[in-house]
Design a protein around this motif. Structure first.
Motif, PDB file in Angstrom:
ATOM      1  N   THR A   1      -5.065  22.872 -12.755  1.00  0.00           N
ATOM      2  CA  THR A   1      -4.740  23.532 -11.502  1.00  0.00           C
ATOM      3  C   THR A   1      -3.613  22.725 -10.849  1.00  0.00           C
ATOM      4  OG1 THR A   1      -6.249  22.239 -10.127  1.00  0.00           O
ATOM      5  CG2 THR A   1      -7.164  24.194 -11.225  1.00  0.00           C
ATOM      6  N   PRO A   2      -2.877  23.310  -9.912  1.00  0.00           N
ATOM      7  CA  PRO A   2      -1.804  22.546  -9.253  1.00  0.00           C
ATOM      8  C   PRO A   2      -2.300  21.255  -8.602  1.00  0.00           C
ATOM      9  CG  PRO A   2      -1.532  24.872  -8.811  1.00  0.00           C
ATOM     10  CD  PRO A   2      -2.854  24.723  -9.503  1.00  0.00           C
ATOM     11  N   ASN A   3      -3.471  21.290  -7.961  1.00  0.00           N
ATOM     12  CA  ASN A   3      -3.995  20.088  -7.316  1.00  0.00           C
ATOM     13  C   ASN A   3      -4.448  19.049  -8.336  1.00  0.00           C
ATOM     14  OD1 ASN A   3      -3.492  21.074  -4.774  1.00  0.00           O
ATOM     15  ND2 ASN A   3      -5.580  21.783  -4.426  1.00  0.00           N
ATOM     16  N   GLN A   4      -5.031  19.488  -9.428  1.00  0.00           N
ATOM     17  CA  GLN A   4      -5.394  18.556 -10.494  1.00  0.00           C
ATOM     18  C   GLN A   4      -4.144  17.885 -11.065  1.00  0.00           C
ATOM     19  OE1 GLN A   4      -7.455  21.196 -13.152  1.00  0.00           O
ATOM     20  NE2 GLN A   4      -9.482  20.750 -12.279  1.00  0.00           N
TER      21      GLN A   4
ATOM     22  N   LEU B   1     -10.309  13.020  -8.576  1.00  0.00           N
ATOM     23  CA  LEU B   1      -9.257  12.827  -9.571  1.00  0.00           C
ATOM     24  C   LEU B   1      -8.173  11.887  -9.057  1.00  0.00           C
ATOM     25  CD1 LEU B   1      -8.707  16.391 -11.108  1.00  0.00           C
ATOM     26  CD2 LEU B   1      -9.865  14.420 -12.130  1.00  0.00           C
ATOM     27  N   LEU B   2      -7.853  11.998  -7.778  1.00  0.00           N
ATOM     28  CA  LEU B   2      -6.867  11.085  -7.183  1.00  0.00           C
ATOM     29  C   LEU B   2      -7.371   9.641  -7.238  1.00  0.00           C
ATOM     30  CD1 LEU B   2      -5.848  13.215  -4.082  1.00  0.00           C
ATOM     31  CD2 LEU B   2      -4.336  12.604  -5.977  1.00  0.00           C
TER      32      LEU B   2
ATOM     33  N   ILE C   1       0.863  -1.176   0.000  1.00  0.00           N
ATOM     34  CA  ILE C   1       0.000   0.000   0.000  1.00  0.00           C
ATOM     35  C   ILE C   1       0.903   1.231   0.000  1.00  0.00           C
ATOM     36  CG2 ILE C   1      -1.699   1.325   1.318  1.00  0.00           C
ATOM     37  CD1 ILE C   1      -2.836  -1.319   2.318  1.00  0.00           C
ATOM     38  N   VAL C   2       0.627   2.156  -0.889  1.00  0.00           N
ATOM     39  CA  VAL C   2       1.449   3.358  -1.054  1.00  0.00           C
ATOM     40  C   VAL C   2       1.000   4.453  -0.090  1.00  0.00           C
ATOM     41  CG1 VAL C   2       2.126   5.201  -2.638  1.00  0.00           C
ATOM     42  CG2 VAL C   2       1.810   2.867  -3.492  1.00  0.00           C
ATOM     43  N   TYR C   3       1.954   5.054   0.585  1.00  0.00           N
ATOM     44  CA  TYR C   3       1.687   6.296   1.309  1.00  0.00           C
ATOM     45  C   TYR C   3       2.007   7.447   0.363  1.00  0.00           C
ATOM     46  CZ  TYR C   3       2.191  10.284   4.424  1.00  0.00           C
ATOM     47  OH  TYR C   3       2.060  11.528   5.005  1.00  0.00           O
ATOM     48  N   PHE C   4       1.074   8.403   0.248  1.00  0.00           N
ATOM     49  CA  PHE C   4       1.288   9.549  -0.633  1.00  0.00           C
ATOM     50  C   PHE C   4       0.752  10.808   0.026  1.00  0.00           C
ATOM     51  CE2 PHE C   4       0.586  12.465  -4.129  1.00  0.00           C
ATOM     52  CZ  PHE C   4       1.670  12.228  -4.962  1.00  0.00           C
ATOM     53  N   ALA C   5       1.588  11.854   0.075  1.00  0.00           N
ATOM     54  CA  ALA C   5       1.174  13.149   0.618  1.00  0.00           C
ATOM     55  C   ALA C   5       0.366  13.882  -0.441  1.00  0.00           C
ATOM     56  CB  ALA C   5       2.386  13.974   1.030  1.00  0.00           C
ATOM     57  N   THR C   6      -0.915  14.054  -0.208  1.00  0.00           N
ATOM     58  CA  THR C   6      -1.842  14.583  -1.198  1.00  0.00           C
ATOM     59  C   THR C   6      -1.439  15.962  -1.705  1.00  0.00           C
ATOM     60  OG1 THR C   6      -3.622  13.338  -0.150  1.00  0.00           O
ATOM     61  CG2 THR C   6      -4.274  15.113  -1.608  1.00  0.00           C
ATOM     62  N   GLU C   7      -0.788  16.760  -0.888  1.00  0.00           N
ATOM     63  CA  GLU C   7      -0.441  18.122  -1.295  1.00  0.00           C
ATOM     64  C   GLU C   7       0.491  18.158  -2.494  1.00  0.00           C
ATOM     65  OE1 GLU C   7       1.570  19.978   1.953  1.00  0.00           O
ATOM     66  OE2 GLU C   7       3.355  18.722   1.789  1.00  0.00           O
ATOM     67  N   GLY C   8       1.332  17.131  -2.696  1.00  0.00           N
ATOM     68  CA  GLY C   8       2.284  17.143  -3.800  1.00  0.00           C
ATOM     69  C   GLY C   8       3.146  18.395  -3.762  1.00  0.00           C
ATOM     70  N   PRO C   9       3.739  18.790  -4.890  1.00  0.00           N
ATOM     71  CA  PRO C   9       4.584  19.989  -4.912  1.00  0.00           C
ATOM     72  C   PRO C   9       3.804  21.288  -4.724  1.00  0.00           C
ATOM     73  CG  PRO C   9       5.036  18.544  -6.787  1.00  0.00           C
ATOM     74  CD  PRO C   9       3.762  18.082  -6.172  1.00  0.00           C
ATOM     75  N   THR C  10       2.469  21.204  -4.716  1.00  0.00           N
ATOM     76  CA  THR C  10       1.677  22.388  -4.407  1.00  0.00           C
ATOM     77  C   THR C  10       1.937  22.836  -2.974  1.00  0.00           C
ATOM     78  OG1 THR C  10      -0.043  21.502  -5.871  1.00  0.00           O
ATOM     79  CG2 THR C  10      -0.666  23.344  -4.454  1.00  0.00           C
TER      80      THR C  10
ATOM     81  N   TYR D   1       4.132  24.920 -14.333  1.00  0.00           N
ATOM     82  CA  TYR D   1       4.029  23.750 -15.202  1.00  0.00           C
ATOM     83  C   TYR D   1       2.594  23.243 -15.266  1.00  0.00           C
ATOM     84  CZ  TYR D   1       4.838  19.190 -17.282  1.00  0.00           C
ATOM     85  OH  TYR D   1       4.793  18.098 -18.103  1.00  0.00           O
ATOM     86  N   ALA D   2       1.913  23.223 -14.128  1.00  0.00           N
ATOM     87  CA  ALA D   2       0.513  22.792 -14.121  1.00  0.00           C
ATOM     88  C   ALA D   2      -0.326  23.694 -15.027  1.00  0.00           C
ATOM     89  CB  ALA D   2      -0.032  22.812 -12.696  1.00  0.00           C
ATOM     90  N   LYS D   3      -0.084  25.010 -14.948  1.00  0.00           N
ATOM     91  CA  LYS D   3      -0.830  25.958 -15.783  1.00  0.00           C
ATOM     92  C   LYS D   3      -0.556  25.712 -17.259  1.00  0.00           C
ATOM     93  CE  LYS D   3      -1.773  30.904 -16.325  1.00  0.00           C
ATOM     94  NZ  LYS D   3      -1.444  32.279 -15.828  1.00  0.00           N
ATOM     95  N   SER D   4       0.682  25.385 -17.604  1.00  0.00           N
ATOM     96  CA  SER D   4       1.033  25.103 -19.003  1.00  0.00           C
ATOM     97  C   SER D   4       0.334  23.847 -19.513  1.00  0.00           C
ATOM     98  CB  SER D   4       2.547  24.959 -19.163  1.00  0.00           C
ATOM     99  OG  SER D   4       3.009  23.725 -18.621  1.00  0.00           O
ATOM    100  N   CYS D   5      -0.047  22.975 -18.593  1.00  0.00           N
ATOM    101  CA  CYS D   5      -0.784  21.751 -18.942  1.00  0.00           C
ATOM    102  C   CYS D   5      -2.283  21.952 -18.832  1.00  0.00           C
ATOM    103  CB  CYS D   5      -0.351  20.603 -18.029  1.00  0.00           C
ATOM    104  SG  CYS D   5       1.377  20.141 -18.177  1.00  0.00           S
ATOM    105  N   GLN D   6      -2.698  23.199 -18.586  1.00  0.00           N
ATOM    106  CA  GLN D   6      -4.110  23.568 -18.433  1.00  0.00           C
ATOM    107  C   GLN D   6      -4.759  22.815 -17.273  1.00  0.00           C
ATOM    108  OE1 GLN D   6      -5.608  22.925 -22.502  1.00  0.00           O
ATOM    109  NE2 GLN D   6      -5.412  25.124 -22.868  1.00  0.00           N
TER     110      GLN D   6
END
Length: 409
Positions: A229-232, A265-266, A194-203, A222-227
Motif C-alpha cells: 500500500t502507499p503507506n506501507q 512498520l515505521l 534526530i530525524v524529522y520525517f513527515a509520515t505521509e510521504g509522497p502519499t 509504484y507502491a502497487k507494483s511492489c505489492q
C-alpha cells in the motif's frame, strides 16, 4: 529557584496497569482494530488503540478515522480484562521501554528546518559550515533535529533517493545530499541527530494539495507494483533505505502526523540501520504530551499555534507533567515548542527568562526538551539561526552549565 525534579519513571493512576499497557512493545497489541464496548452496553465502536491519556483511552475509529477519548472506567469488563491481561506480560521497567531514551533524560536540544526540493536553489546554496560555526558554542545541547522531508510536506526531500527519482519524480529528491552533509557535520561537533520525517510521504494524506502534479499517482502506482500500500511503501521503501544508509549516525526519529502512516512498520524500518534509535510519533498537538506504545519519548507538540502562542501558560501543563513523573505512559517526557510564533518563522514567542526557566525545569526533572528555531533568512531557508533566538539558546546553554557545575561535588 528551580523546582525540584521528580525522577520516578511512571505515574501511578487508579488504572496503573494502563500505564504498563501503553508502554508495551508492539507484540503486545493486536494487529487489527477491535470492537470496544461501554460498561452499560449502550455504546460500541470498532477502533484501534492509539494512546492513553490519564484515565482515558484514545481510540482511532475505523468508520471515520477520527480519534475519540473514552474514560477507562466506562469500558466493559471484557475490554478492561483485555487490557489487564496484556499488562501482566510486563514485569519490569526495562521490559516496558528498554529505556532507549535514557541518554535523553535531563538533556535538551534544538531543531532547524533545512530547505528541501520545494526550494532547490536554496538547497544547493545552504551553507552547512556557516551553521556549524554558529552552533558549536552550544556545548550542553545533546542533540539537533534536522529534516529529511521538507517540513510537514512528505513529497520533497533533502537527500537523494534513487527509487523516488526513477519511479516518482526526479524533481522531489536532490542530487546534493544536504541531509547527509549536515548529519556528518553535526556528529563531528559531538551532537546526536534526530530525524524529522513527515509520515505521509509522497502519499500526501495530510497535504494532498501541496504535491507536485503526478507525484501522488506515480507513488501509488509504484507502491502497487511492489505489492505494498502507499503507506506501507513509505516505511519499506523510503524510511528503511535512509535508515540503512546512515546507520548509527542517526540517533532517533520524530514522525509527524503519525496517523497518516503505518506506525508499526515505521518503527521497524527506522531501526533497520540502528536498533537503538529512539522514536517519537506525533499523535496530535496537546500540552498533555500524547504518546503511543511505539514512542520512546513523547513527540511533545504543544497546543497548535493557531489557537495559542507557544509561550501560552496552558502549555506549561507539559512541564508540570514531566515534573510529576518524567515518563508519560512509558515514554520519556519530551516537550517540543518553537521559539517563535510559528515553527519556522515569525516574531520571537518567548522572553529569554521564560525559555530558560522552562528548559531548566524540564532538565532538572530528568525530562527532555527540543527548541524549534527559525533560520535568519527563513524565506530562503539559509543559515545561520535567527539572531534573537540564537541568543536565547546561548542563555539556555549557560544556565545548564551553571546548574551542572553547581551539582558537581
Amino acid at each position: 529557584m528551580w523546582r525540584k525534579p521528580t525522577v520516578s519513571p511512571y505515574y501511578r493512576t487508579p488504572f496503573a496497569y494502563l500505564t504498563l499497557f501503553c508502554a508495551m512493545t508492539d507484540s503486545a497489541f493486536a494487529d487489527e482494530p477491535r470492537v470496544w464496548n461501554s460498561a452499560d452496553g449502550k455504546f460500541s465502536v470498532e477502533a484501534e488503540l492509539v494512546g492513553i491519556e490519564n484515565d482515558n483511552v484514545q481510540l482511532l475509529r475505523t468508520d471515520n478515522s477520527k480519534t475519540v477519548s473514552v474514560p477507562i472506567e466506562k469500558l466493559g469488563r471484557r475490554d478492561q480484562k483485555y487490557i489487564r491481561n496484556h499488562a501482566q506480560q510486563v514485569t519490569s521497567t526495562n521490559e516496558l521501554t528498554h529505556r532507549r531514551a535514557a541518554w535523553m533524560e535531563g538533556q535538551w536540544g534544538f531543531r532547524f528546518n533545512m530547505p528541501g526540493m520545494r526550494q532547490p536553489k536554496s538547497l544547493v546554496e545552504f551553507d552547512v559550515q556557516k551553521m556549524m560555526d554558529q552552533i558549536k558554542v552550544l556545548d550542553t545541547a545533546a542533540w539537533v533535529q534536522i529534516n529529511l522531508t521538507q517540513g510537514a510536506n512528505g513529497s520533497f526531500y533533502t537527500s537523494p533517493h534513487a527509487e523516488l527519482a526513477k519511479h516518482v519524480s526526479p524533481n522531489i529528491v536532490p542530487q546534493r545530499d544536504l541531509f547527509g552533509e549536515t548529519l556528518r557535520a553535526l556528529n563531528e561537533q559531538g551532537f546526536k541527530v534526530i530525524v524529522y520525517f513527515a509520515t505521509e510521504g509522497p502519499t500526501m494524506g495530510k497535504h494532498p494539495d501541496q504535491a507536485m502534479p503526478g507525484v501522488i499517482d506515480n507513488w501509488k502506482s509504484y507502491a502497487k507494483s511492489c505489492q505494498l500500500t502507499p503507506n506501507q511503501a513509505v516505511a519499506e521503501i523510503i524510511v528503511k533505505e535512509y535508515s540503512l544508509r546512515y546507520g548509527t549516525k542517526i540517533a532517533g526519529w520524530w514522525f509527524d502526523h503519525a496517523k497518516y502512516g503505518e506506525i508499526k512498520l515505521l518503527e521497524k524500518a527506522a531501526r533497520a540501520g540502528n536498533p537503538e534509535a529512539v522514536l517519537a510519533f506525533n499523535m496530535g498537538g496537546s500540552s498533555k504530551l500524547l504518546t503511543c506504545p511505539e514512542s520512546d519519548f513523547t513527540a511533545g507538540h504543544p497546543t497548535p499555534m493557531k489557537k495559542h502562542s507557544p509561550s501560552w501558560e496552558g502549555n506549561e501543563v507539559a512541564i508540570t507533567l514531566i515534573e510529576k513523573n518524567n515518563y508519560i505512559n512509558g515514554s520519556l517526557g519530551h516537550f517540543f515548542p518553537p521559539m517563535q510564533k510559528t515553527w519556522n518563522s515569525g516574531k520571537p514567542a518567548f522572553e529569554t527568562q521564560q525559555a530558560v526557566d522552562w528548559t531548566m525545569r524540564i532538565v532538572q526533572a530528568n525530562g527532555s526538551i527540543t527548541w524549534a528555531v527559525a533560520l535568519e533568512d527563513f524565506k530562503n531557508k539559509q543559515a545561520p539561526l535567527a539572531t534573537f533566538q540564537f541568543q536565547q539558546l546561548k542563555a539556555i546553554n549557560e544556565a545548564v552549565k551553571r546548574s551542572r557545575s553547581a551539582a558537581t561535588p
